[in-house]
Design an enzyme around this catalytic site. Structure first.
Site, PDB file in Angstrom:
ATOM      1  N   ASP A 202       0.860  -1.186   0.000  1.00  0.00           N
ATOM      2  CA  ASP A 202       0.000   0.000   0.000  1.00  0.00           C
ATOM      3  C   ASP A 202       0.896   1.237   0.000  1.00  0.00           C
ATOM      4  O   ASP A 202       2.123   1.122  -0.033  1.00  0.00           O
ATOM      5  CB  ASP A 202      -0.932   0.006   1.225  1.00  0.00           C
ATOM      6  CG  ASP A 202      -2.291   0.641   0.916  1.00  0.00           C
ATOM      7  OD1 ASP A 202      -2.321   1.709   0.280  1.00  0.00           O
ATOM      8  OD2 ASP A 202      -3.318   0.075   1.339  1.00  0.00           O
ATOM      9  N   GLY A 226       4.082   1.189  -2.396  1.00  0.00           N
ATOM     10  CA  GLY A 226       3.963   1.348  -3.833  1.00  0.00           C
ATOM     11  C   GLY A 226       2.559   1.702  -4.268  1.00  0.00           C
ATOM     12  O   GLY A 226       1.670   1.941  -3.450  1.00  0.00           O
ATOM     13  N   PHE A 228      -0.527   0.403  -6.799  1.00  0.00           N
ATOM     14  CA  PHE A 228      -0.967  -0.780  -7.547  1.00  0.00           C
ATOM     15  C   PHE A 228      -1.304  -0.485  -9.006  1.00  0.00           C
ATOM     16  O   PHE A 228      -1.579  -1.390  -9.785  1.00  0.00           O
ATOM     17  CB  PHE A 228      -2.115  -1.520  -6.858  1.00  0.00           C
ATOM     18  CG  PHE A 228      -3.278  -0.683  -6.368  1.00  0.00           C
ATOM     19  CD1 PHE A 228      -3.947   0.199  -7.206  1.00  0.00           C
ATOM     20  CD2 PHE A 228      -3.732  -0.817  -5.057  1.00  0.00           C
ATOM     21  CE1 PHE A 228      -5.027   0.930  -6.760  1.00  0.00           C
ATOM     22  CE2 PHE A 228      -4.821  -0.089  -4.596  1.00  0.00           C
ATOM     23  CZ  PHE A 228      -5.474   0.785  -5.458  1.00  0.00           C
ATOM     24  N   HIS A 245     -13.763  -2.415  -6.546  1.00  0.00           N
ATOM     25  CA  HIS A 245     -15.041  -1.690  -6.625  1.00  0.00           C
ATOM     26  C   HIS A 245     -14.865  -0.171  -6.584  1.00  0.00           C
ATOM     27  O   HIS A 245     -15.804   0.574  -6.878  1.00  0.00           O
ATOM     28  CB  HIS A 245     -16.019  -2.180  -5.545  1.00  0.00           C
ATOM     29  CG  HIS A 245     -15.744  -1.697  -4.161  1.00  0.00           C
ATOM     30  ND1 HIS A 245     -16.632  -1.899  -3.120  1.00  0.00           N
ATOM     31  CD2 HIS A 245     -14.698  -1.023  -3.605  1.00  0.00           C
ATOM     32  CE1 HIS A 245     -16.150  -1.377  -2.006  1.00  0.00           C
ATOM     33  NE2 HIS A 245     -14.989  -0.837  -2.280  1.00  0.00           N
TER      34      HIS A 245
END
Length: 335
Positions: A202, A226, A228, A245
């Site tokens: 994260d 990092g 994603f 989502h």
């Protein structure tokens, strides 16, 4: 006007006032009134003195929430916390107070009030109100970011153990929790699988609040800072809980593609999200879908929607595993 029409009007008017329930719940959570009911019923005057609030107006809030089963008023005008409302306490085992404050925060509330923009403009209402997209606003506002991350942890904590019990993972190797926040799900996974190692992936300011440093997980976890959207750490299995989502399809495909490329041969990706069911029965996915529409740019998805995402990312939907929560484990493998 026919009788049916009168009944419809009464029903719709009553429904239109429903927004006052979460407003009252937020007010009660904000002043911490439930914390003062752990030892038994108290009068509004006593609660007002304990919380520094106005007794008459506090009574009005409690009275409405009593109609929803959060509190209960006795014959002497005292209010008690019900079993259903117990998690409003800050020190409840699975306190929902932070989640309530997050879900009713202005970052959710104001865009919901402007939901009509989503229909006429085809996009989130958030940026038109706050001037920047959802996550960019959070990056600029530490106080709001704290509300979000603490609230998400509170929303996730009751789910993590039963979800971890459903996830089928390799006996050994490394599981990567992508966008895993404070690591609540990864912690439960490592507890259940003592031979697994875990990576919490994260952003740095999120990782600072991680909860992985426990005696039973010592030496089996690491942090990876990092984005994603630019890559993913190497691993044998990937967890993405309440991540996809938040985003539009093309962004989801990017996240999944990075995981697929980093994944060891024979690995799998476990997307933990609500799967919107068919039919008109109530389901939290249908409610959260509108929150996502108004404040973010993502959506809740059906099983067919997930299959399309996976195909676009070079993956194949293997199966959908229900959990005791509102979320399911949607498992993908390399195509």
């Amino acid at each position: 006007m026919t009788t049916d029409s009168r009944g419809s009007a009464a029903f719709l008017i009553d429904e239109s006032l429903g927004f006052l329930i979460p407003a009252a719940l937020r007010a009660a959570a904000a002043v911490g009134v439930a914390d003062h009911l752990a030892d038994g019923p108290r009068t509004p005057a006593e609660l007002a003195a304990a919380t520094g609030t106005d007794a008459r107006n506090l009574h009005r809030v409690l009275r409405l929430l009593a109609t929803r089963g959060v509190f209960a008023e006795d014959g002497e005008g005292r209010f008690a916390l019900t079993a259903a409302g117990d998690a409003l306490r800050t020190d409840a085992p699975y306190s929902a107070r932070s989640a309530v404050l997050m879900n009713t925060d202005r970052t959710m509330w104001w865009p919901a009030a402007e939901m009509g923009r989503c229909l006429t403009e085809g996009t989130s209402a958030f940026e038109g109100i706050f001037g920047v997209p959802f996550f960019e606003h959070f990056a600029r506002d530490e106080e709001t970011a704290a509300v979000f991350h603490t609230g998400m942890a509170a929303m996730s904590d009751p789910e993590n153990e039963p979800i971890a019990a459903v996830c089928e993972l390799p006996a050994t190797g490394t599981v990567v929790d992508v966008g895993g926040g404070h690591g609540g799900l990864l912690l439960e996974v490592l507890r259940r699988h003592p031979a697994l190692k875990g990576v919490l992936y994260d952003q740095g300011h999120v990782l600072a609040g991680h909860r992985l440093d426990t005696e039973e997980t010592a030496g089996r976890w690491s942090l990876a800072e990092g984005d994603f959207f630019t890559g993913a750490p190497a691993g044998d299995a990937y967890l993405l809980k309440r991540i996809l989502h938040d985003w539009e399809d093309d962004r989801c495909v990017t996240i999944l593609d990075h995981c697929r490329r980093a994944m060891a041969p024979g690995g799998r990706i476990l997307v933990v999200d609500a799967v919107v069911p068919r039919g008109n029965a109530p389901h939290q996915a249908k409610t959260l879908d509108l929150l996502l529409m108004a404040s973010l740019v993502g959506r809740e998805r059906t099983e067919a929607d997930f299959a399309e995402l996976f195909t676009a990312a070079g993956l194949r939907l293997a199966r959908v595993l229900p959990t005791p929560t509102v979320l399911s484990v949607v498992e993908a493998v390399a195509a």
